[in-house]
Design a protein around this motif. Structure first.
Motif, PDB file in Angstrom:
ATOM      1  N   ASN A  28     -18.640  22.532  30.006  1.00 23.26           N
ATOM      2  CA  ASN A  28     -18.047  21.616  29.332  1.00 23.26           C
ATOM      3  C   ASN A  28     -17.109  20.524  30.042  1.00 23.26           C
ATOM      4  OD1 ASN A  28     -19.678  22.288  26.758  1.00 23.26           O
ATOM      5  ND2 ASN A  28     -17.494  23.166  25.848  1.00 23.26           N
ATOM      6  N   ARG A  29     -16.367  21.453  31.037  1.00 18.03           N
ATOM      7  CA  ARG A  29     -15.459  20.999  31.729  1.00 18.03           C
ATOM      8  C   ARG A  29     -16.088  19.961  32.774  1.00 18.03           C
ATOM      9  NH1 ARG A  29     -10.319  22.691  30.577  1.00 18.03           N
ATOM     10  NH2 ARG A  29     -10.337  24.636  29.442  1.00 18.03           N
ATOM     11  N   ARG A  30     -17.277  20.645  33.341  1.00 19.43           N
ATOM     12  CA  ARG A  30     -18.004  19.815  34.321  1.00 19.43           C
ATOM     13  C   ARG A  30     -18.603  18.527  33.939  1.00 19.43           C
ATOM     14  NH1 ARG A  30     -23.355  22.527  36.105  1.00 19.43           N
ATOM     15  NH2 ARG A  30     -24.149  21.127  34.323  1.00 19.43           N
ATOM     16  N   GLU A  31     -18.723  18.563  32.295  1.00 22.57           N
ATOM     17  CA  GLU A  31     -19.231  17.265  32.021  1.00 22.57           C
ATOM     18  C   GLU A  31     -18.062  16.356  31.449  1.00 22.57           C
ATOM     19  OE1 GLU A  31     -22.359  16.032  31.664  1.00 22.57           O
ATOM     20  OE2 GLU A  31     -23.153  18.122  32.378  1.00 22.57           O
ATOM     21  N   GLY A  32     -16.751  16.800  31.774  1.00 21.43           N
ATOM     22  CA  GLY A  32     -15.520  15.945  31.303  1.00 21.43           C
ATOM     23  C   GLY A  32     -15.390  15.817  29.850  1.00 21.43           C
ATOM     24  N   TRP A  33     -15.912  17.258  29.229  1.00 22.07           N
ATOM     25  CA  TRP A  33     -15.516  17.272  27.594  1.00 22.07           C
ATOM     26  C   TRP A  33     -14.444  18.164  27.451  1.00 22.07           C
ATOM     27  CZ3 TRP A  33     -21.402  18.905  26.864  1.00 22.07           C
ATOM     28  CH2 TRP A  33     -22.229  17.791  27.123  1.00 22.07           C
ATOM     29  N   HIS A  34     -13.772  17.738  26.474  1.00 19.93           N
ATOM     30  CA  HIS A  34     -12.611  18.735  25.999  1.00 19.93           C
ATOM     31  C   HIS A  34     -13.260  20.093  25.812  1.00 19.93           C
ATOM     32  CE1 HIS A  34      -8.912  19.972  23.937  1.00 19.93           C
ATOM     33  NE2 HIS A  34      -9.778  20.652  22.924  1.00 19.93           N
ATOM     34  N   SER A  35     -12.656  21.118  26.354  1.00 14.99           N
ATOM     35  CA  SER A  35     -12.997  22.579  26.138  1.00 14.99           C
ATOM     36  C   SER A  35     -11.869  23.346  25.977  1.00 14.99           C
ATOM     37  CB  SER A  35     -13.670  22.704  27.484  1.00 14.99           C
ATOM     38  OG  SER A  35     -14.601  24.333  27.094  1.00 14.99           O
ATOM     39  N   VAL A  36     -11.930  24.349  25.076  1.00 14.33           N
ATOM     40  CA  VAL A  36     -10.986  25.401  24.932  1.00 14.33           C
ATOM     41  C   VAL A  36     -11.672  26.701  24.924  1.00 14.33           C
ATOM     42  CG1 VAL A  36      -9.065  26.256  23.359  1.00 14.33           C
ATOM     43  CG2 VAL A  36      -9.285  23.778  23.665  1.00 14.33           C
TER      44      VAL A  36
END
Length: 189
Positions: A28-36
């Motif tokens: 998710n972070r690699r795609e630039g998406w918000h992730s928790v």
């Protein structure tokens, strides 16, 4: 002569494993998406308690996407209806257009069908959800009639809102019916 590889041989579905929370968070972070990360650890814990099903898709052994299913929706507008809720369908961009989303939905809908003749889901309205919006429409999901919701509440007509991940349209599909996209014209007599 070797046989060509098909989507069926490249794709494998499995339950979520404990290591998958870290993988989801990283992708998710690699795609630039918000992730928790805690959300995905929670998915695994809920799966272990039987409160959520998590189906993971691997393409040639690589993590390609996932979907979750709550046996009974817990939040409005579906709370208290007994409807299972498909939540958080995600196919990573480099794996899209290979039928992975459809296969993940097949698995979630099959599990939902053990509990109900109808399944529910919600979809965001901005372009980032475009692929999911099209997939749901092709499978015969219809709006539930409650209109748009924002941050967990129905929007009154002419209310200003933000087109972010909290602006949702709620959909349902009657299971056991052939999705419109899968219907084939009958042969002429």
């Amino acid at each position: 002569m070797p046989q060509p590889r098909t989507n069926e041989t490249a794709l494998r579905l499995r339950p979520m494993g404990p290591e998958d929370a870290e993988t989801i968070d990283r992708l998710n972070r690699r795609e630039g998406w918000h992730s928790v990360r805690a959300v995905y650890d929670g998915y695994y814990a809920e799966q272990q308690r039987g409160e959520r099903f998590v189906f993971v898709a691997e393409w040639d052994g690589r993590f390609a996407g996932y979907v979750t299913l709550l046996p009974q929706a817990k939040e409005p507008p579906f709370a208290g209806t007994g409807l299972p809720l498909i939540a958080d369908l995600r196919v990573y961009p480099s794996y899209r257009r290979r039928g992975i989303g459809a296969r993940l939905l097949d698995a979630a809908e099959a599990e939902a069908g053990r509990r109900s003749d109808t399944v529910a889901l919600s979809v965001g309205l901005h372009a980032g959800y475009g692929a999911a919006q099209r997939l749901y429409a092709k499978r015969g999901y219809l709006p539930d009639g409650t209109g748009l919701w924002y941050q967990g509440w129905p929007l009154e007509p002419y209310t200003a809102c933000c087109n972010d991940d909290d602006l949702l349209l709620h959909l349902t599909r009657r299971l056991g019916e052939t999705p419109p996209d899968d219907r084939r014209p009958s042969a002429a007599p």
